[in-house]
Design an enzyme around this catalytic site. Structure first.
Site, mmCIF file in Angstrom:
data_model
loop_
_atom_site.group_PDB
_atom_site.id
_atom_site.type_symbol
_atom_site.label_atom_id
_atom_site.label_comp_id
_atom_site.label_asym_id
_atom_site.label_seq_id
_atom_site.Cartn_x
_atom_site.Cartn_y
_atom_site.Cartn_z
ATOM 1 N N THR A 89 0.881 4.850 5.006
ATOM 2 C CA THR A 89 0.239 3.756 5.747
ATOM 3 C C THR A 89 1.287 2.756 6.235
ATOM 4 O OG1 THR A 89 -1.665 4.031 4.306
ATOM 5 C CG2 THR A 89 -1.634 2.061 5.653
ATOM 6 N N THR A 96 3.091 4.558 1.226
ATOM 7 C CA THR A 96 4.223 4.703 2.157
ATOM 8 C C THR A 96 3.775 5.261 3.508
ATOM 9 O OG1 THR A 96 5.832 4.861 0.386
ATOM 10 C CG2 THR A 96 6.440 5.910 2.453
ATOM 11 N N GLU A 146 5.590 -3.449 1.143
ATOM 12 C CA GLU A 146 5.813 -3.098 -0.262
ATOM 13 C C GLU A 146 5.039 -1.812 -0.504
ATOM 14 O OE1 GLU A 146 5.361 -2.348 -3.701
ATOM 15 O OE2 GLU A 146 4.363 -4.248 -4.177
ATOM 16 N N CYS A 172 2.143 0.172 -8.578
ATOM 17 C CA CYS A 172 3.314 0.699 -7.870
ATOM 18 C C CYS A 172 4.563 0.646 -8.741
ATOM 19 C CB CYS A 172 3.530 -0.070 -6.569
ATOM 20 S SG CYS A 172 3.580 -1.849 -6.800
ATOM 21 N N GLY A 189 0.835 -1.195 0.000
ATOM 22 C CA GLY A 189 0.000 0.000 0.000
ATOM 23 C C GLY A 189 0.868 1.243 0.000
HETATM 24 O O1 TXE Z 1 -3.731 3.152 0.327
HETATM 25 P P1 TXE Z 1 -3.475 2.614 1.779
HETATM 26 P P2 TXE Z 1 -4.688 4.311 -0.155
HETATM 27 C C1 TXE Z 1 -0.284 4.660 -2.798
HETATM 28 C C2 TXE Z 1 -0.818 5.623 -3.834
HETATM 29 C C3 TXE Z 1 -2.096 6.061 -3.235
HETATM 30 C C4 TXE Z 1 -1.725 6.117 -1.779
HETATM 31 C C5 TXE Z 1 -2.863 6.021 -0.824
HETATM 32 O O2 TXE Z 1 0.039 6.708 -3.962
HETATM 33 O O3 TXE Z 1 -2.520 7.293 -3.712
HETATM 34 O O4 TXE Z 1 -0.880 5.009 -1.589
HETATM 35 O O5 TXE Z 1 -3.723 4.979 -1.219
HETATM 36 C C6 TXE Z 1 -5.109 -0.556 4.683
HETATM 37 N N1 TXE Z 1 -3.554 -0.226 9.565
HETATM 38 N N2 TXE Z 1 -0.589 3.279 -3.086
HETATM 39 O O6 TXE Z 1 -4.979 5.302 0.897
HETATM 40 O O7 TXE Z 1 -4.093 3.477 2.798
HETATM 41 C C7 TXE Z 1 -6.207 -0.140 3.728
HETATM 42 O O8 TXE Z 1 -7.473 -0.398 4.300
HETATM 43 C C8 TXE Z 1 -3.719 -1.309 8.777
HETATM 44 C C9 TXE Z 1 0.514 2.473 -3.499
HETATM 45 O O9 TXE Z 1 -5.820 3.683 -0.793
HETATM 46 O O10 TXE Z 1 -2.021 2.353 1.872
HETATM 47 C C10 TXE Z 1 -5.880 -1.003 2.531
HETATM 48 O O11 TXE Z 1 -6.342 -2.335 2.740
HETATM 49 N N3 TXE Z 1 -4.138 -1.235 7.510
HETATM 50 C C11 TXE Z 1 0.198 1.063 -3.553
HETATM 51 C C12 TXE Z 1 -4.357 -0.992 2.520
HETATM 52 O O12 TXE Z 1 -3.976 -0.622 3.835
HETATM 53 C C13 TXE Z 1 -4.393 -0.021 6.994
HETATM 54 C C14 TXE Z 1 -1.155 0.612 -3.789
HETATM 55 C C15 TXE Z 1 -3.743 -0.011 1.526
HETATM 56 O O13 TXE Z 1 -4.297 1.256 1.745
HETATM 57 C C16 TXE Z 1 -4.246 1.146 7.772
HETATM 58 C C17 TXE Z 1 -2.165 1.507 -3.293
HETATM 59 C C18 TXE Z 1 -3.801 1.012 9.096
HETATM 60 N N4 TXE Z 1 -3.617 2.058 9.903
HETATM 61 C C19 TXE Z 1 -1.855 2.795 -2.996
HETATM 62 N N5 TXE Z 1 -4.593 2.202 6.999
HETATM 63 C C20 TXE Z 1 1.225 0.094 -3.974
HETATM 64 N N6 TXE Z 1 2.408 0.099 -3.370
HETATM 65 O O14 TXE Z 1 0.961 -0.743 -4.819
HETATM 66 C C21 TXE Z 1 -4.935 1.721 5.783
HETATM 67 N N7 TXE Z 1 -4.827 0.370 5.780
#
Ligand code: TXE
Length: 481
Positions: A230, A228, A248, A282, A226
């Site tokens: 988070t 960075t 990742e 990503c 997800g």
């Molecule tokens: O992703 P999040 P978001 C990047 C991309 C995007 C940004 C935010 O730039 O605009 O991240 O995207 C879970 N404890 N990527 O907000 O929040 C959430 O529910 C535990 C890059 O949608 O990172 C989801 O299941 N879990 C990327 C997962 O984390 C938590 C792909 C990812 O969500 C949490 C997507 C917490 N405190 C976005 N908060 C890549 N590397 O491929 C959130 N989640």
């Protein structure tokens, strides 16, 4: 309206608190499902179920664990079209892409780790002094996989499959933005007869159910993909209990084109790298670095190819670019384009929301593929992950400057470089601060290879036996004889 449910202890359950949230279809901007707003009570039930199931699953022969994974893969393959439609509906991506890439690759993940379950081995070290060490690799017990919205089923299975193959029981949390394919997967696990509690899928918001999973004392290891920001929150929450982590995270990946590259292949490859899946991968190459002597010719060809990309209804077989995943993400991407303008960027094509001919998609979240030039390497547009259909073009002079620009961000996930000079390819690849480097290609993935980033793109590696090692604990036994 579809009602998505949690999968806990082998059953499809509503959330304990009976709280729900809406799920939206990006292509139409309409609500189409509701999903559980799970909380700590649901996590507790799932963790207890997983913990109870663990001994039986750990002691199941690896060949039988492999058979379960194959059985689930068979069912996804049988219902590939249903999965592809669901994935497209959830994410806004073209059905053709979900059908050809996301779902088949999810099947490959399950089959690959089914094979890995039976091939995984550990080490023995004989000592000269009449002693031998052998290392047992034992599953942790209960582990978690938290996945994002861009490749929902692919990234969920990328975590679930190695964890199960290695003998763990799993709490999986798909993104709240795209829960549908995970729900279909839960249904297929029930149909396959997967033992209760071995896999549990919890829906809900990251800050609530995600946080409860990360901090649950029974969860020994967490694999997360997800953003960075988070990733940092999860690392901080997991640290006091010393949980094992694989993160990742994001990227700001360079595609580096040298003047001696195969021109047509480089144009085709860098456009694909920047815009596949609306730029929401990503690994996408969002910064295109072009050797100055080639710059004008390459820019013109690149922009012409981007202009030809068809933005449209994800159902339409001719569509190259579907909708962005959410209204919030649309705002983020449009904000990034506005920032590029204020930073002095010239928009060569795109730069606005796209209007789509299909009437059902009038309210959808579409953005024109956008190419920007004229920005310095250090400006925010070239430093921050946009994660949308936006590419910037940057000229460079020579290898040293290409490397300085490529390495000059806090990220280090993936890079591609394009050149016919073999020596240069190896030289530059070795100096790129990047977990993955592609030479004269992009996104060619071998599931055996380590996958992950350096710097703020994450810690740990997934893929192949790296993933099997992550999901096991090495225990050394030393015997004197
Ligand atoms: O992703 P999040 P978001 C990047 C991309 C995007 C940004 C935010 O730039 O605009 O991240 O995207 C879970 N404890 N990527 O907000 O929040 C959430 O529910 C535990 C890059 O949608 O990172 C989801 O299941 N879990 C990327 C997962 O984390 C938590 C792909 C990812 O969500 C949490 C997507 C917490 N405190 C976005 N908060 C890549 N590397 O491929 C959130 N989640």
């Amino acid at each position: 309206m579809t009602e998505i449910r949690n999968y806990i202890d082998g059953e499809l359950l509503p959330p304990a608190a009976n709280a729900w949230f809406d799920v939206w279809e990006p292509a139409t901007g309409r609500r189409f499902a509701r999903a559980p707003e799970s909380d700590a009570a649901d996590v507790e039930a799932a963790a207890q179920a997983a913990n109870t199931a663990f001994a039986g699953w750990r002691d199941t022969p690896a060949a039988d664990r492999a058979r379960w994974l194959h059985r689930i893969a068979d069912l996804i393959e049988r219902d590939l079209e249903e999965f592809a439609q669901a994935e497209s509906r959830d994410t806004g991506k073209p059905v053709s892409l979900a059908r050809s890439l996301d779902i088949p690759r999810a099947v490959s993940n399950l089959r690959f780790f089914a094979a890995a379950a039976t091939q995984f081995a550990s080490e023995a070290h004989a000592m000269e002094s009449g002693a031998i060490n052998y290392t047992l690799r034992q599953p942790h017990g209960v582990v978690a996989g938290i996945s994002p919205w861009n490749l929902p089923l692919y990234l969920l299975t990328w975590k679930i499959a190695p964890a199960l193959a290695a003998g763990n029981c799993v709490l999986a949390k798909p993104s709240e933005i795209t829960p549908l394919t995970a729900f279909l997967l839960a249904q297929r696990c029930i149909e396959a007869g997967l033992p209760r509690g071995v896999l549990n899928i919890l829906h809900g918001r990251g800050g609530q159910v995600g946080q409860a999973i990360v901090t649950h004392p029974l969860v020994r290891a967490i694999s997360f993909t997800g953003g960075t920001v988070t990733g940092r929150t999860i690392a901080a929450a997991a640290a006091p209990q010393f949980k094992k982590l694989s993160l990742e995270l994001g990227g700001k990946n360079p595609s580096i084109v040298f003047a001696d590259a195969d021109f047509d292949a480089a144009v085709e490859g860098t456009v694909r790298a920047a815009f596949t899946n609306q730029g929401e991968i990503c690994l996408c190459g969002s910064r295109v670095l072009i050797e100055r002597s080639l710059y004008d010719r390459f820019r013109d060809a690149f922009v012409a190819k981007v202009r030809a990309l068809q933005v449209g209804d994800p159902q339409d077989p001719g569509t190259d670019q579907g909708a962005l995943v959410s209204a919030a993400h649309l705002d983020k991407v449009m904000g990034a384009i506005a920032l590029a303008r204020t930073e002095g960027g010239r928009i060569l094509c795109g730069g606005a929301r796209a209007s789509v001919t299909s009437t059902r998609c009038r309210e959808g979240w579409f953005v024109q593929p956008t190419v920007i030039e004229g920005l310095g390497a250090d400006c925010r547009t070239n430093q921050e992950e946009i994660f949308g259909p936006v590419a910037t073009l940057l000229p460079f002079d020579g290898e040293a400057q290409a490397l300085a620009i490529a390495n000059g961000t806090s990220y280090g996930l993936a890079a591609s470089l394009w050149s016919r000079d073999n020596g240069r390819c190896h030289r530059v690849a070795a100096q790129l601060e990047s977990g993955l480097v592609w030479v004269n290609t992009w996104m060619l993935r071998d599931l055996r290879t380590p996958m992950g980033g350096v710097k703020h793109s994450g810690v740990g590696r997934e893929g192949g036996f790296e993933a099997m090692r992550f999901f096991t604990e090495p225990r050394n036994v030393c015997i004197r004889y």
